[in-house]
Motif scaffolding. Structure first.
Motif, PDB file in Angstrom:
ATOM      1  N   TYR A 185       0.836  -1.206   0.000  1.00  0.00           N
ATOM      2  CA  TYR A 185       0.000   0.000   0.000  1.00  0.00           C
ATOM      3  C   TYR A 185       0.872   1.258   0.000  1.00  0.00           C
ATOM      4  O   TYR A 185       0.631   2.199  -0.777  1.00  0.00           O
ATOM      5  CB  TYR A 185      -0.902  -0.013   1.232  1.00  0.00           C
ATOM      6  CG  TYR A 185      -1.785   1.203   1.366  1.00  0.00           C
ATOM      7  CD1 TYR A 185      -2.962   1.321   0.631  1.00  0.00           C
ATOM      8  CD2 TYR A 185      -1.452   2.241   2.238  1.00  0.00           C
ATOM      9  CE1 TYR A 185      -3.779   2.436   0.753  1.00  0.00           C
ATOM     10  CE2 TYR A 185      -2.255   3.357   2.371  1.00  0.00           C
ATOM     11  CZ  TYR A 185      -3.418   3.447   1.628  1.00  0.00           C
ATOM     12  OH  TYR A 185      -4.218   4.562   1.751  1.00  0.00           O
TER      13      TYR A 185
ATOM     14  N   LYS B 115       1.131   4.175  -2.986  1.00  0.00           N
ATOM     15  CA  LYS B 115       0.884   5.584  -2.703  1.00  0.00           C
ATOM     16  C   LYS B 115       2.106   6.436  -3.031  1.00  0.00           C
ATOM     17  O   LYS B 115       1.984   7.556  -3.557  1.00  0.00           O
ATOM     18  CB  LYS B 115       0.497   5.765  -1.237  1.00  0.00           C
ATOM     19  CG  LYS B 115      -0.866   5.186  -0.885  1.00  0.00           C
ATOM     20  CD  LYS B 115      -1.964   5.848  -1.701  1.00  0.00           C
ATOM     21  CE  LYS B 115      -3.330   5.266  -1.414  1.00  0.00           C
ATOM     22  NZ  LYS B 115      -4.386   5.873  -2.264  1.00  0.00           N
TER      23      LYS B 115
ATOM     24  N   ALA C 258       1.584  10.850   5.791  1.00  0.00           N
ATOM     25  CA  ALA C 258       0.186  10.918   5.374  1.00  0.00           C
ATOM     26  C   ALA C 258      -0.274  12.375   5.343  1.00  0.00           C
ATOM     27  O   ALA C 258       0.156  13.200   6.152  1.00  0.00           O
ATOM     28  CB  ALA C 258      -0.691  10.109   6.323  1.00  0.00           C
TER      29      ALA C 258
ATOM     30  N   SER D  22      -6.167  12.710   6.608  1.00  0.00           N
ATOM     31  CA  SER D  22      -6.278  11.323   6.153  1.00  0.00           C
ATOM     32  C   SER D  22      -6.991  10.473   7.201  1.00  0.00           C
ATOM     33  O   SER D  22      -7.007  10.799   8.393  1.00  0.00           O
ATOM     34  CB  SER D  22      -4.894  10.741   5.864  1.00  0.00           C
ATOM     35  OG  SER D  22      -4.228  11.470   4.858  1.00  0.00           O
ATOM     36  N   SER D  23      -7.553   9.378   6.766  1.00  0.00           N
ATOM     37  CA  SER D  23      -8.249   8.472   7.678  1.00  0.00           C
ATOM     38  C   SER D  23      -7.256   7.794   8.616  1.00  0.00           C
ATOM     39  O   SER D  23      -6.042   7.775   8.368  1.00  0.00           O
ATOM     40  CB  SER D  23      -9.012   7.415   6.884  1.00  0.00           C
ATOM     41  OG  SER D  23      -8.113   6.610   6.134  1.00  0.00           O
TER      42      SER D  23
ATOM     43  N   LYS E   7      -5.301   4.991   6.917  1.00  0.00           N
ATOM     44  CA  LYS E   7      -4.241   5.465   6.036  1.00  0.00           C
ATOM     45  C   LYS E   7      -3.054   5.987   6.840  1.00  0.00           C
ATOM     46  O   LYS E   7      -1.901   5.723   6.485  1.00  0.00           O
ATOM     47  CB  LYS E   7      -4.777   6.560   5.115  1.00  0.00           C
ATOM     48  CG  LYS E   7      -3.770   7.041   4.094  1.00  0.00           C
ATOM     49  CD  LYS E   7      -4.388   8.045   3.133  1.00  0.00           C
ATOM     50  CE  LYS E   7      -3.364   8.490   2.096  1.00  0.00           C
ATOM     51  NZ  LYS E   7      -3.944   9.440   1.125  1.00  0.00           N
ATOM     52  N   ARG E   8      -3.329   6.702   7.930  1.00  0.00           N
ATOM     53  CA  ARG E   8      -2.219   7.218   8.738  1.00  0.00           C
ATOM     54  C   ARG E   8      -1.406   6.079   9.345  1.00  0.00           C
ATOM     55  O   ARG E   8      -0.168   6.111   9.343  1.00  0.00           O
ATOM     56  CB  ARG E   8      -2.759   8.127   9.848  1.00  0.00           C
ATOM     57  CG  ARG E   8      -3.356   9.435   9.353  1.00  0.00           C
ATOM     58  CD  ARG E   8      -3.416  10.465  10.479  1.00  0.00           C
ATOM     59  NE  ARG E   8      -4.158   9.965  11.637  1.00  0.00           N
ATOM     60  CZ  ARG E   8      -5.464  10.118  11.807  1.00  0.00           C
ATOM     61  NH1 ARG E   8      -6.179  10.742  10.879  1.00  0.00           N
ATOM     62  NH2 ARG E   8      -6.067   9.657  12.889  1.00  0.00           N
TER      63      ARG E   8
ATOM     64  N   ILE F  21       0.579   4.311   6.468  1.00  0.00           N
ATOM     65  CA  ILE F  21       1.718   5.102   5.976  1.00  0.00           C
ATOM     66  C   ILE F  21       2.813   5.196   7.023  1.00  0.00           C
ATOM     67  O   ILE F  21       4.010   5.125   6.697  1.00  0.00           O
ATOM     68  CB  ILE F  21       1.245   6.495   5.531  1.00  0.00           C
ATOM     69  CG1 ILE F  21       0.297   6.382   4.320  1.00  0.00           C
ATOM     70  CG2 ILE F  21       2.420   7.382   5.178  1.00  0.00           C
ATOM     71  CD1 ILE F  21       0.901   5.706   3.120  1.00  0.00           C
TER      72      ILE F  21
END
Length: 762
Positions: free
Chosen positions: A504, A508, A717, A721-722, A725-726, A729
């Motif tokens: 992921y 990104k 991130a 960001s959600s 996601k944080r 990342i």
């Protein structure tokens, strides 16, 4: 965001390929070698199958219905899964000679464009090993391909299946050495007192395991010549003991091979019999190695070794144990039912030594397979970069990964010391083994329809026949969750989380680089001098982009007043196939007009290929650019079109004619050694003046030296960001900071390397 494939004009020159027919002598030699590499784990299964089957769930009664039912299950499981499924069907689904879960996935990626790798190019589909597969032509194949290509959900499901299979294989690399060595060491209870045995079993097993993992550093090629004789001796030993027990104790044991005894077994034992299947499935542990290690051997050699040697030996061994137990319902001295009780007392010490050696060989094969899986995942962007040491100069598959080796050792010791018995370890190992097989069964119907152009009915039949059997064993293994089966699930969850976070974060990061790449108009607006002073030398800018100009270049140009006279944007990428032929290694192109002296070089490797060291890479890179200049300038006028024109160029060793380069060192003690570069150019074509001048400038730049510019980015991130996601990342950033640098980057001279720091908000 969906990344579109960059469009390019490609000139492809695929060299002729001849397939050499194997002689029978070479096939038999490979079959002999496969016994020591492929079948070590499968051949040691008689050590613990009966012991774990009769551990708690069922009892050995005087009617012999239990022991005969277990023998019938073992026989038909060996016949259906390793023999029928793998030998006759799955081995044919090779990826240009390579096998394993990822080989199936990469095979599907090339037939239906399922790959989620962000740097895919249309040029990759022109690779020889990519395009030599037959085209999907059947109705069901075309329909299935359309569904898979149009639904991202199915693409993610297939990727998840492949990753789950890989993670369970890694978990098997922890559990198989533990159960193989521990089961072999249990023979000590027959040669020492019971009091001493309680204190010797675990320390001896741990000592052997530490020694086994310590040997990995030296490579298997130093002791590999012993593997074949050890396994052959072990197979002869268990089959000879089996034949002796059959004729001495119960010559009519062959009647138990009838499927009717399976029915009688389940009818009598009911739920307890179903739970005991978790021990029976251990008879096929190691079967996946036949497919996973296919790249080192041939299909025919593996089929011959299993059908003629391994399969009959295992059947005789299990029949011999059943024959002995059918006449011994009360085991003396309260010893548990197992392999060693059926061994004649005078042979127990020699058999114990051979069993320990065979367990080490079987564990070695699984550990090596785990290294191979990690390398494949890392190459395709699903696992953090690790240090890969090639222990053999002749066989590219013989590798050693220090971080993974010591991690496996610690986990293996923890399992051995934590459980202290084969029952819980076997429950864990059984779940890992059957899950990998079920993943292969789930992927095979797609291969049957897409790659083999067979009917959907055949694919459905395959998954019903083999999937139902494996699902039955899986249910029996899952019921033992609290009794050890949680271990492979926990290990797989950890490794799967690492793979998904890494993949992921990689996606990104690549998306950010695509969105922030510099346009060609910016480069053209700077003029031939790029708005700065051009000094002698070659500037090699590493980028993961296969098209466009990376932001790291503009960051470098705007902060420094000078740059090299020749600029090369180079990218090392892996494609979803095991090998890329040297003749098709490089994609070379020009960015902007020719007076800018800016080139793009994409080096393509398969997931089993070895990346060249810095010296060989430099030579191949420079000679490939020179070959591109020599052979393509009359076709491409170097105009500033937005479509990049690239050509396929092989490594210097593959060109009998054309351009090559070599270095000359002046070793005179009175003078300073200075690197000289010469080009050998074929005299047949007429070299135009401007081509000769450009090649002369490239030679002068190479003489002045090369500088390597690497982007060192920190990924964060975006604000807002959600939470998922944080966390992902941040986890990716942690893994990136603690992972190894790319192999080609770490081999560059540090004095000539410049890192440009950048912050990515994804």
């Amino acid at each position: 965001m969906i990344l579109r494939r960059p469009m390019m004009d490609i000139e492809v020159r695929s060299p002729p390929h001849t397939v050499k027919k194997e002689s029978w002598r070479s096939v038999l030699a490979l079959a002999y070698q496969s016994l020591g590499v492929v079948y070590g784990d499968l051949c040691t299964s008689p050590l613990y199958v009966y012991r774990n089957t009769f551990a708690e769930d069922i009892q050995h009664s005087e009617t012999n219905e239990e022991i005969f039912g277990v023998l019938s299950f073992v026989f038909w499981t060996l016949t259906l899964i390793p023999l029928l499924k793998y030998v006759f069907i799955v081995l044919r689904a090779d990826d240009n000679g390579e096998g394993g879960t990822f080989a199936l996935y990469s095979l599907l990626c090339r037939h239906a464009r399922l790959s989620i790798l962000p740097n895919g190019q249309l040029a990759d589909e022109n690779l020889y090993e990519y395009k030599k597969e037959q085209v999907v032509s059947s109705y069901w194949g075309l329909r299935l391909r359309a569904i898979l290509e149009s639904h991202r959900v199915w693409q993610r499901i297939l990727l998840t299946l492949a990753l789950v299979g890989a993670c369970m294989m890694i978990g098997d690399g922890v559990l198989t050495p533990a159960i193989s060595v521990f089961s072999a060491v249990t023979g000590l209870e027959f040669v020492v007192s019971k009091h001493q045995h309680q204190f010797l079993e675990v320390p001896v097993a741990c000592t052997i395991l530490v020694f086994l993992f310590y040997l990995q550093h030296y490579g298997t090629h130093r002791i590999g010549f012993l593997f074949g004789p050890i396994v052959i001796t072990w197979l002869f030993c268990i089959s000879a003991i089996g034949v002796y027990n059959i004729f001495h104790w119960n010559p009519h044991v062959y009647q138990a091979l009838s499927p009717y005894y399976m029915y009688k077994f389940l009818k009598k034992t009911k739920r307890r019999g179903w739970m005991s299947l978790g021990g029976i499935l251990l008879c096929i542990t190691g079967s996946e190695a036949m497919f996973a290690d296919l790249g080192h051997f041939s299909q025919l050699s593996i089929k011959i070794a299993f059908s003629i040697v391994v399969y009959p030996s295992l059947v005789l061994a299990y029949m011999g144990q059943a024959a002995y137990l059918s006449k011994h319902h009360i085991i003396e001295n309260d010893y548990p039912i197992g392999f060693y009780v059926s061994v004649p007392e005078k042979l127990r010490w020699p058999v114990l030594v051979i069993a320990v050696l065979a367990a080490v060989v079987g564990s070695q094969a699984v550990i090596t397979g785990t290294f191979s899986i990690i390398k494949q995942c890392s190459a395709l962007g699903y696992f953090p970069r690790v240090k890969i040491v090639h222990t053999s100069s002749k066989i590219c598959g013989r590798i050693y990964i220090p971080e993974i080796n010591w991690t496996l050792m610690l986990l293996c010791l923890a399992v051995t010391i934590g459980f202290r018995n084969t029952k819980h370890i076997s429950n864990a190992s059984g779940l890992a083994v059957i899950t990998v097989m079920l993943v292969t069964t789930c992927l095979m119907p797609f291969v049957i329809v897409l790659c083999w152009n067979r009917s959907a009915l055949l694919a459905v039949t395959f998954i019903i026949v083999f999937g139902s059997v494996e699902a039955l064993y899986l249910s029996a293994a899952l019921i033992k969750f609290r009794e050890g089966a949680w271990v492979p699930i926990a290990l797989s969850f950890i490794f799967l989380a690492i793979m998904f976070v890494w993949h992921y974060g990689t996606l990104k990061k690549y998306e950010f680089e695509v969105q922030n790449k510099v346009s060609l108009n910016w480069l053209l607006s700077l003029g031939p001098d790029l708005g700065i002073v051009r000094v002698r030398g070659i500037g090699l800018v590493h980028t993961e982009l296969v098209s466009g100009i990376p932001a790291v270049l503009s960051h470098f140009v705007t902060n420094l007043p000078a740059f090299h006279q020749v600029l090369v944007l180079f990218c090392v990428k892996y494609v979803p196939m095991p090998h890329v032929r040297p003749e098709e290694r490089f994609l070379i192109g020009r960015i902007g007009p020719k007076e800018y002296r800016v080139y793009r070089c994409i080096a393509r490797y398969g997931y089993h290929d070895i990346v060249s060291d810095d010296v060989v890479f430099e030579e191949d890179l420079i000679s490939s650019i020179a070959e591109f200049i020599r052979s393509n300038e009359r076709k491409y006028d170097g105009s500033s079109e937005s479509v990049e024109k690239m050509a396929v160029i092989g490594t210097s060793s593959t060109r009998a004619e054309g351009t090559k380069c070599w270095d000359n060192e002046d070793l005179s003690p009175t003078e300073v050694a200075r690197k000289k570069v010469s080009f050998s150019v074929s005299e047949s074509p007429e070299i135009e003046k401007h081509i000769e001048a450009e090649m002369e400038e490239l030679m002068e730049a190479r003489e002045a030296g090369m500088a390597f510019i690497l982007g060192h980015c920190d990924v964060k991130a975006k604000t807002g960001s959600s939470l998922f996601k944080r966390v992902a990342i941040e986890g990716y950033g942690f893994l990136r900071r603690n992972s190894r640098a790319p192999t080609y980057a770490s081999s560059f001279p540090r004095a000539s390397t410049l890192e440009v720091g950048m912050l990515y908000h994804v």
